[in-house]
Write an enzyme that holds these catalytic residues in place. Structure first.
Site, PDB file in Angstrom:
ATOM      1  N   GLY A  21     -49.985  16.568 -40.534  1.00 35.12           N
ATOM      2  CA  GLY A  21     -51.352  16.818 -41.012  1.00 35.12           C
ATOM      3  C   GLY A  21     -51.919  18.070 -40.369  1.00 35.12           C
ATOM      4  N   VAL A  63     -44.878  12.876 -45.010  1.00 36.68           N
ATOM      5  CA  VAL A  63     -44.640  11.922 -43.920  1.00 36.68           C
ATOM      6  C   VAL A  63     -44.205  10.533 -44.404  1.00 36.68           C
ATOM      7  CG1 VAL A  63     -46.131  13.021 -42.204  1.00 36.68           C
ATOM      8  CG2 VAL A  63     -47.120  11.348 -43.798  1.00 36.68           C
ATOM      9  N   SER A 140     -59.266   5.214 -36.771  1.00 37.96           N
ATOM     10  CA  SER A 140     -60.588   5.468 -37.358  1.00 37.96           C
ATOM     11  C   SER A 140     -61.534   4.362 -36.919  1.00 37.96           C
ATOM     12  CB  SER A 140     -60.461   5.456 -38.881  1.00 37.96           C
ATOM     13  OG  SER A 140     -61.734   5.318 -39.477  1.00 37.96           O
ATOM     14  N   TYR A 155     -57.319   1.518 -46.248  1.00 39.87           N
ATOM     15  CA  TYR A 155     -57.559   2.471 -45.160  1.00 39.87           C
ATOM     16  C   TYR A 155     -57.939   1.715 -43.878  1.00 39.87           C
ATOM     17  CZ  TYR A 155     -59.407   6.579 -42.678  1.00 39.87           C
ATOM     18  OH  TYR A 155     -59.644   7.578 -41.759  1.00 39.87           O
ATOM     19  N   ALA A 156     -58.941   0.820 -43.988  1.00 40.31           N
ATOM     20  CA  ALA A 156     -59.391   0.084 -42.803  1.00 40.31           C
ATOM     21  C   ALA A 156     -58.246  -0.725 -42.201  1.00 40.31           C
ATOM     22  CB  ALA A 156     -60.556  -0.833 -43.181  1.00 40.31           C
TER      23      ALA A 156
HETATM   24  N1  NAP Z   1     -62.586  13.170 -41.247  1.00 42.40           N
HETATM   25  C1  NAP Z   1     -62.966  11.966 -40.895  1.00 42.40           C
HETATM   26  O1  NAP Z   1     -64.127  11.575 -41.066  1.00 42.40           O
HETATM   27  C2  NAP Z   1     -62.003  11.042 -40.190  1.00 42.40           C
HETATM   28  C3  NAP Z   1     -62.506   9.922 -39.543  1.00 42.40           C
HETATM   29  C4  NAP Z   1     -61.635   9.051 -38.889  1.00 42.40           C
HETATM   30  C5  NAP Z   1     -60.281   9.317 -38.903  1.00 42.40           C
HETATM   31  N2  NAP Z   1     -59.808  10.417 -39.552  1.00 42.40           N
HETATM   32  C6  NAP Z   1     -58.360  10.615 -39.546  1.00 42.40           C
HETATM   33  O2  NAP Z   1     -58.069  11.907 -39.062  1.00 42.40           O
HETATM   34  C7  NAP Z   1     -56.791  12.315 -39.548  1.00 42.40           C
HETATM   35  C8  NAP Z   1     -56.891  13.748 -40.024  1.00 42.40           C
HETATM   36  O3  NAP Z   1     -57.785  13.794 -41.126  1.00 42.40           O
HETATM   37  P1  NAP Z   1     -58.807  14.998 -41.384  1.00 42.40           P
HETATM   38  O4  NAP Z   1     -60.158  14.495 -41.109  1.00 42.40           O
HETATM   39  O5  NAP Z   1     -58.322  16.215 -40.691  1.00 42.40           O
HETATM   40  O6  NAP Z   1     -58.717  15.109 -42.971  1.00 42.40           O
HETATM   41  P2  NAP Z   1     -57.946  16.138 -43.900  1.00 42.40           P
HETATM   42  O7  NAP Z   1     -58.478  17.498 -43.690  1.00 42.40           O
HETATM   43  O8  NAP Z   1     -58.013  15.527 -45.252  1.00 42.40           O
HETATM   44  O9  NAP Z   1     -56.449  16.079 -43.332  1.00 42.40           O
HETATM   45  C9  NAP Z   1     -55.551  15.073 -43.666  1.00 42.40           C
HETATM   46  C10 NAP Z   1     -54.193  15.728 -43.759  1.00 42.40           C
HETATM   47  O10 NAP Z   1     -53.188  14.726 -44.006  1.00 42.40           O
HETATM   48  C11 NAP Z   1     -52.268  15.300 -44.901  1.00 42.40           C
HETATM   49  N3  NAP Z   1     -51.472  14.318 -45.626  1.00 42.40           N
HETATM   50  C12 NAP Z   1     -51.906  13.300 -46.416  1.00 42.40           C
HETATM   51  N4  NAP Z   1     -50.861  12.652 -46.937  1.00 42.40           N
HETATM   52  C13 NAP Z   1     -49.745  13.279 -46.480  1.00 42.40           C
HETATM   53  C14 NAP Z   1     -48.351  13.080 -46.674  1.00 42.40           C
HETATM   54  N5  NAP Z   1     -47.869  12.085 -47.443  1.00 42.40           N
HETATM   55  N6  NAP Z   1     -47.486  13.902 -46.041  1.00 42.40           N
HETATM   56  C15 NAP Z   1     -47.944  14.903 -45.249  1.00 42.40           C
HETATM   57  N7  NAP Z   1     -49.248  15.165 -45.040  1.00 42.40           N
HETATM   58  C16 NAP Z   1     -50.136  14.346 -45.648  1.00 42.40           C
HETATM   59  C17 NAP Z   1     -53.135  16.076 -45.864  1.00 42.40           C
HETATM   60  O11 NAP Z   1     -52.345  17.009 -46.543  1.00 42.40           O
HETATM   61  P3  NAP Z   1     -52.625  17.329 -48.098  1.00 42.40           P
HETATM   62  O12 NAP Z   1     -53.819  18.235 -48.082  1.00 42.40           O
HETATM   63  O13 NAP Z   1     -51.357  17.972 -48.525  1.00 42.40           O
HETATM   64  O14 NAP Z   1     -52.878  15.999 -48.771  1.00 42.40           O
HETATM   65  C18 NAP Z   1     -54.142  16.729 -44.916  1.00 42.40           C
HETATM   66  O15 NAP Z   1     -53.676  17.954 -44.425  1.00 42.40           O
HETATM   67  C19 NAP Z   1     -56.421  11.316 -40.643  1.00 42.40           C
HETATM   68  O16 NAP Z   1     -55.460  10.411 -40.143  1.00 42.40           O
HETATM   69  C20 NAP Z   1     -57.730  10.592 -40.914  1.00 42.40           C
HETATM   70  O17 NAP Z   1     -57.542   9.275 -41.400  1.00 42.40           O
HETATM   71  C21 NAP Z   1     -60.632  11.299 -40.188  1.00 42.40           C
END
Ligand code: NAP
Length: 249
Positions: A21, A63, A140, A155-156
């Site tokens: 990611g 992944v 999360s 997700y949860a």
């Molecule tokens: N932002 C929030 O509010 C928040 C809150 C709590 C937890 N999180 C967690 O933080 C982590 C990072 O998220 P973020 O906030 O940085 O959001 P983000 O900008 O949407 O990043 C998520 C990344 O995961 C990648 N991804 C999804 N499915 C994938 C796959 N099958 N193989 C490889 N890469 C994949 C996406 O790539 P693509 O663009 O190619 O899909 C994207 O680059 C996640 O685990 C998320 O659940 C985020």
């Protein structure tokens, strides 16, 4: 007067991180901060974005695909010769009520968030430095408090499961000198929140006791802290970065 040298949270000039990611909101901040600390980085993902730094090896990686995960970790070793920090950030949200969720959506979210972690841990364990390796997963606040239709049941549930997966591995791998921890953010200002309307964002912000949506840099700082020597006695920990949304973790 001589300027004090900049002190980094993590000083790791000979170390190598494998980040999933890496092109997402939190991922980009983590990679940037790792590079500033002197760490070499294998940045994996599915986007065309590229970090302009010779200390980064870019790899396309889905992944959820075991062959791709295994091969990417092997490429980390063949390119940089070692693996110190395994940082799994790739994830996706769902949406809507449980009774409206299809089995396909359930399986896609669980596979992206949870099964992927199994694959990263399984193949990462074989190559990570022993002793001294550090694994960080990304949970999360939805994993503590049940979440809502904004991200959906899959997700949860998958984020809660990651917490116990971390505890399992923390115990199993402690004799190898590998630490395994998880960060659990509340809302973070990344593209993941783009799906929410202005009203939903306002409601979300006002539900946070600190009244602030976290920045990706703060999350990256917490991750680097867990990688660093400052956290040498921390394993099986779930670091709550939720602006007070969750207080009984
Ligand atoms: N932002 C929030 O509010 C928040 C809150 C709590 C937890 N999180 C967690 O933080 C982590 C990072 O998220 P973020 O906030 O940085 O959001 P983000 O900008 O949407 O990043 C998520 C990344 O995961 C990648 N991804 C999804 N499915 C994938 C796959 N099958 N193989 C490889 N890469 C994949 C996406 O790539 P693509 O663009 O190619 O899909 C994207 O680059 C996640 O685990 C998320 O659940 C985020």
């Amino acid at each position: 007067m001589r300027k004090p040298e900049r002190i980094h949270l993590l000083n790791s000039e000979d170390k190598v991180a494998f980040v999933t990611g890496a092109y997402g909101g939190i991922g980009r901040s983590v990679v940037k901060m790792l590079l500033e600390s002197g760490t070499k980085v294998v940045a994996t993902g599915r986007s065309d974005f590229r970090f302009k730094d010779s200390d980064v090896l870019h790899l396309n990686l889905d992944v959820t695909k075991e062959k791709e995960v295994k091969s990417a970790i092997e490429k980390c070793i063949s390119h940089f010769g070692r693996l110190d920090f395994l940082i799994h950030l790739a994830g996706m949200v769902g949406s809507g009520r449980l009774d409206a969720m299809s089995l396909e959506e359930w399986e896609k979210v669980v596979s992206t968030n949870l099964t992927s972690a199994f694959l990263i841990l399984k193949h990462g364990y074989k190559k990570i430095k022993k002793p001294g390796g550090v694994v960080i997963l990304c949970g999360s606040s939805n994993g503590y408090n049940g979440g809502s239709h904004l991200s959906g049941a899959a997700y949860a549930s998958s984020k809660t499961a990651l917490v116990n997966l971390v505890r399992y591995c923390a115990k199993e791998w402690a004799p190898d000198g590998i630490r395994v921890n998880i960060v659990s953010p509340g809302p973070v200002d990344t593209p993941m929140l783009d799906r929410l309307s202005k009203n939903e964002m306002d409601d979300l912000r006002s539900s946070l006791p600190l009244g602030r949506i976290a920045s990706p840099e703060e999350c990256a700082g917490s991750i680097l802290f867990l990688c660093s020597n400052h956290a040498e006695s921390m394993t099986g920990t779930n670091l709550n970065i939720s602006s007070g949304l969750v207080l009984d973790a």
